[in-house]
Write a protein that holds these residues in place. Structure first.
Motif, PDB file in Angstrom:
ATOM      1  N   GLY A  44      -3.926  14.418  -6.333  1.00  0.00           N
ATOM      2  CA  GLY A  44      -5.026  13.676  -6.938  1.00  0.00           C
ATOM      3  C   GLY A  44      -4.589  12.303  -7.414  1.00  0.00           C
ATOM      4  N   LEU A  45      -3.415  12.239  -8.039  1.00  0.00           N
ATOM      5  CA  LEU A  45      -2.882  10.956  -8.490  1.00  0.00           C
ATOM      6  C   LEU A  45      -2.611  10.040  -7.296  1.00  0.00           C
ATOM      7  CD1 LEU A  45      -1.771   9.160 -10.776  1.00  0.00           C
ATOM      8  CD2 LEU A  45       0.428  10.281 -10.425  1.00  0.00           C
ATOM      9  N   PHE A  46      -2.024  10.587  -6.253  1.00  0.00           N
ATOM     10  CA  PHE A  46      -1.729   9.805  -5.054  1.00  0.00           C
ATOM     11  C   PHE A  46      -3.020   9.294  -4.411  1.00  0.00           C
ATOM     12  CE2 PHE A  46      -0.973   9.601  -0.427  1.00  0.00           C
ATOM     13  CZ  PHE A  46      -0.016   8.607  -0.416  1.00  0.00           C
ATOM     14  N   THR A  47      -4.044  10.139  -4.355  1.00  0.00           N
ATOM     15  CA  THR A  47      -5.325   9.732  -3.780  1.00  0.00           C
ATOM     16  C   THR A  47      -5.961   8.619  -4.603  1.00  0.00           C
ATOM     17  OG1 THR A  47      -5.653  11.966  -2.932  1.00  0.00           O
ATOM     18  CG2 THR A  47      -7.587  10.560  -3.034  1.00  0.00           C
ATOM     19  N   GLY A  48      -5.884   8.729  -5.929  1.00  0.00           N
ATOM     20  CA  GLY A  48      -6.435   7.686  -6.792  1.00  0.00           C
ATOM     21  C   GLY A  48      -5.734   6.354  -6.602  1.00  0.00           C
ATOM     22  N   LEU A  49      -4.410   6.383  -6.502  1.00  0.00           N
ATOM     23  CA  LEU A  49      -3.658   5.141  -6.277  1.00  0.00           C
ATOM     24  C   LEU A  49      -3.920   4.579  -4.879  1.00  0.00           C
ATOM     25  CD1 LEU A  49      -0.263   6.067  -7.964  1.00  0.00           C
ATOM     26  CD2 LEU A  49      -2.049   4.551  -8.846  1.00  0.00           C
ATOM     27  N   LEU A  50      -4.034   5.456  -3.913  1.00  0.00           N
ATOM     28  CA  LEU A  50      -4.310   5.022  -2.548  1.00  0.00           C
ATOM     29  C   LEU A  50      -5.677   4.358  -2.443  1.00  0.00           C
ATOM     30  CD1 LEU A  50      -3.014   5.067   0.261  1.00  0.00           C
ATOM     31  CD2 LEU A  50      -4.202   7.228   0.670  1.00  0.00           C
ATOM     32  N   SER A  51      -6.621   4.791  -3.280  1.00  0.00           N
ATOM     33  CA  SER A  51      -7.959   4.186  -3.252  1.00  0.00           C
ATOM     34  C   SER A  51      -7.909   2.721  -3.674  1.00  0.00           C
ATOM     35  CB  SER A  51      -8.925   4.967  -4.145  1.00  0.00           C
ATOM     36  OG  SER A  51      -8.641   4.768  -5.501  1.00  0.00           O
ATOM     37  N   LEU A  52      -7.001   2.378  -4.573  1.00  0.00           N
ATOM     38  CA  LEU A  52      -6.865   0.980  -4.985  1.00  0.00           C
ATOM     39  C   LEU A  52      -6.356   0.116  -3.835  1.00  0.00           C
ATOM     40  CD1 LEU A  52      -5.282   1.485  -8.509  1.00  0.00           C
ATOM     41  CD2 LEU A  52      -7.690   1.141  -7.929  1.00  0.00           C
ATOM     42  N   ILE A  53      -5.386   0.638  -3.106  1.00  0.00           N
ATOM     43  CA  ILE A  53      -4.838  -0.097  -1.963  1.00  0.00           C
ATOM     44  C   ILE A  53      -5.899  -0.233  -0.875  1.00  0.00           C
ATOM     45  CG2 ILE A  53      -3.083  -0.032  -0.142  1.00  0.00           C
ATOM     46  CD1 ILE A  53      -1.277   1.403  -2.238  1.00  0.00           C
ATOM     47  N   LEU A  54      -6.654   0.852  -0.633  1.00  0.00           N
ATOM     48  CA  LEU A  54      -7.721   0.788   0.363  1.00  0.00           C
ATOM     49  C   LEU A  54      -8.771  -0.241  -0.037  1.00  0.00           C
ATOM     50  CD1 LEU A  54      -9.177   1.800   2.901  1.00  0.00           C
ATOM     51  CD2 LEU A  54     -10.253   3.535   1.460  1.00  0.00           C
ATOM     52  N   CYS A  55      -9.125  -0.282  -1.293  1.00  0.00           N
ATOM     53  CA  CYS A  55     -10.120  -1.256  -1.756  1.00  0.00           C
ATOM     54  C   CYS A  55      -9.620  -2.687  -1.535  1.00  0.00           C
ATOM     55  CB  CYS A  55     -10.434  -1.015  -3.234  1.00  0.00           C
ATOM     56  SG  CYS A  55     -11.764  -2.038  -3.867  1.00  0.00           S
ATOM     57  N   GLY A  56      -8.370  -2.946  -1.860  1.00  0.00           N
ATOM     58  CA  GLY A  56      -7.800  -4.264  -1.615  1.00  0.00           C
ATOM     59  C   GLY A  56      -7.779  -4.615  -0.138  1.00  0.00           C
ATOM     60  N   THR A  57      -7.480  -3.628   0.690  1.00  0.00           N
ATOM     61  CA  THR A  57      -7.463  -3.841   2.131  1.00  0.00           C
ATOM     62  C   THR A  57      -8.865  -4.121   2.664  1.00  0.00           C
ATOM     63  OG1 THR A  57      -5.573  -2.342   2.283  1.00  0.00           O
ATOM     64  CG2 THR A  57      -6.741  -2.815   4.319  1.00  0.00           C
ATOM     65  N   LEU A  58      -9.858  -3.433   2.136  1.00  0.00           N
ATOM     66  CA  LEU A  58     -11.245  -3.687   2.540  1.00  0.00           C
ATOM     67  C   LEU A  58     -11.694  -5.085   2.127  1.00  0.00           C
ATOM     68  CD1 LEU A  58     -12.797  -0.206   1.706  1.00  0.00           C
ATOM     69  CD2 LEU A  58     -12.420  -1.176   3.986  1.00  0.00           C
ATOM     70  N   LEU A 164     -10.225  -3.788 -15.366  1.00  0.00           N
ATOM     71  CA  LEU A 164      -8.797  -4.090 -15.275  1.00  0.00           C
ATOM     72  C   LEU A 164      -8.254  -3.855 -13.873  1.00  0.00           C
ATOM     73  CD1 LEU A 164      -7.619  -2.495 -18.628  1.00  0.00           C
ATOM     74  CD2 LEU A 164      -8.028  -4.904 -18.142  1.00  0.00           C
ATOM     75  N   LEU A 165      -8.658  -2.762 -13.244  1.00  0.00           N
ATOM     76  CA  LEU A 165      -8.130  -2.444 -11.917  1.00  0.00           C
ATOM     77  C   LEU A 165      -8.606  -3.425 -10.853  1.00  0.00           C
ATOM     78  CD1 LEU A 165      -8.415   1.443 -11.855  1.00  0.00           C
ATOM     79  CD2 LEU A 165      -6.372   0.044 -12.181  1.00  0.00           C
ATOM     80  N   ALA A 166      -9.713  -4.094 -11.107  1.00  0.00           N
ATOM     81  CA  ALA A 166     -10.216  -5.060 -10.134  1.00  0.00           C
ATOM     82  C   ALA A 166      -9.295  -6.273 -10.000  1.00  0.00           C
ATOM     83  CB  ALA A 166     -11.625  -5.504 -10.517  1.00  0.00           C
ATOM     84  N   VAL A 167      -8.487  -6.540 -11.021  1.00  0.00           N
ATOM     85  CA  VAL A 167      -7.582  -7.691 -10.959  1.00  0.00           C
ATOM     86  C   VAL A 167      -6.515  -7.508  -9.876  1.00  0.00           C
ATOM     87  CG1 VAL A 167      -5.862  -9.031 -12.236  1.00  0.00           C
ATOM     88  CG2 VAL A 167      -8.013  -8.389 -13.332  1.00  0.00           C
ATOM     89  N   PRO A 168      -5.694  -6.418  -9.899  1.00  0.00           N
ATOM     90  CA  PRO A 168      -4.709  -6.288  -8.822  1.00  0.00           C
ATOM     91  C   PRO A 168      -5.351  -6.078  -7.450  1.00  0.00           C
ATOM     92  CG  PRO A 168      -4.651  -4.341 -10.232  1.00  0.00           C
ATOM     93  CD  PRO A 168      -5.542  -5.340 -10.887  1.00  0.00           C
ATOM     94  N   VAL A 169      -6.511  -5.426  -7.417  1.00  0.00           N
ATOM     95  CA  VAL A 169      -7.198  -5.222  -6.142  1.00  0.00           C
ATOM     96  C   VAL A 169      -7.665  -6.564  -5.584  1.00  0.00           C
ATOM     97  CG1 VAL A 169      -9.257  -4.219  -5.094  1.00  0.00           C
ATOM     98  CG2 VAL A 169      -7.835  -2.840  -6.608  1.00  0.00           C
ATOM     99  N   ALA A 170      -8.184  -7.432  -6.428  1.00  0.00           N
ATOM    100  CA  ALA A 170      -8.601  -8.765  -5.978  1.00  0.00           C
ATOM    101  C   ALA A 170      -7.403  -9.561  -5.473  1.00  0.00           C
ATOM    102  CB  ALA A 170      -9.297  -9.511  -7.114  1.00  0.00           C
ATOM    103  N   LEU A 171      -6.270  -9.415  -6.135  1.00  0.00           N
ATOM    104  CA  LEU A 171      -5.064 -10.104  -5.663  1.00  0.00           C
ATOM    105  C   LEU A 171      -4.636  -9.600  -4.285  1.00  0.00           C
ATOM    106  CD1 LEU A 171      -3.017 -10.330  -8.974  1.00  0.00           C
ATOM    107  CD2 LEU A 171      -4.149 -12.188  -7.737  1.00  0.00           C
ATOM    108  N   ILE A 172      -4.763  -8.298  -4.073  1.00  0.00           N
ATOM    109  CA  ILE A 172      -4.460  -7.756  -2.741  1.00  0.00           C
ATOM    110  C   ILE A 172      -5.444  -8.330  -1.729  1.00  0.00           C
ATOM    111  CG2 ILE A 172      -4.468  -5.660  -1.324  1.00  0.00           C
ATOM    112  CD1 ILE A 172      -3.508  -4.128  -3.809  1.00  0.00           C
TER     113      ILE A 172
END
Length: 185
Positions: A44-58, A164-172
């Motif tokens: 579950g933790l891995f899936t949650g973190l992976l969702s941030l990377i996927l969002c940045g990639t999208l 807060l999470l939108a900041v690193p995702v936006a940077l990605i």
């Protein structure tokens, strides 16, 4: 490459929000299963973190293929994606707490709060307070929450954390090299 369009960005964010929401739902169910199976909690933790990377990639894909994004627009889109994902996740969590849980979460937290290690920790953290009384108040509060109250609390937490999470995702989303297609236009 098109100029930035808010309606196009909202539509893209809604579609991406479905994907991220599905990952958050999977993460939530893994967490709930992980209360008794630790491997599921890690998944579950891995899936949650992976969702941030996927969002940045999208977001990066939107920037490369649709229109240019600066940091503020990327942050806004990331937050919007997380907002849609939070709403979808909240609907799933309500169904879980209303029809599936049957007090399991409350029982797990009750068992956790009654363990001697927790009592020692509470005594050390609050030397002037009665640890038993504070523990009982916490248990009473947890058991008094309805499924909709739990769901709203989790949704507010998700939306607040999304700022807060939108900041690193936006940077990605705004990093990465430009494609040939973007350079020629």
């Amino acid at each position: 490459m098109k100029t930035f369009s808010y309606s196009l960005a909202r539509n893209y964010a809604a579609r991406c929000g479905i994907w991220i929401g599905a990952m958050w739902i999977a993460s939530f169910y893994c967490y709930m299963g992980g209360l008794s199976q630790p491997l599921l909690a890690n998944m579950g933790l891995f899936t949650g973190l992976l969702s941030l990377i996927l969002c940045g990639t999208l977001l990066r894909s939107f920037r490369r293929n649709v229109c240019h994004l600066n940091f503020l627009r990327a942050w806004w889109m990331a937050w919007l994606i997380f907002l849609y994902a939070s709403l979808l996740t909240a609907a799933s969590q309500f169904v879980y707490f209303r029809y599936i849980d049957n007090g399991r979460l409350v029982n797990i937290y009750t068992d956790l709060l009654r363990q001697p290690e927790y009592k020692q920790l509470m005594t050390a953290m609050m030397p002037g307070e009665n640890a038993e009384e504070v523990t009982q108040q916490a248990l009473d509060l947890i058991s008094s929450l309805s499924p909709i109250e739990i769901t709203v609390e989790l949704m507010i937490y998700n939306i607040s954390l999304s700022f807060l999470l939108a900041v690193p995702v936006a940077l990605i989303g705004i990093t990465g090299r430009k494609t040939e297609r973007n350079l020629n236009k």
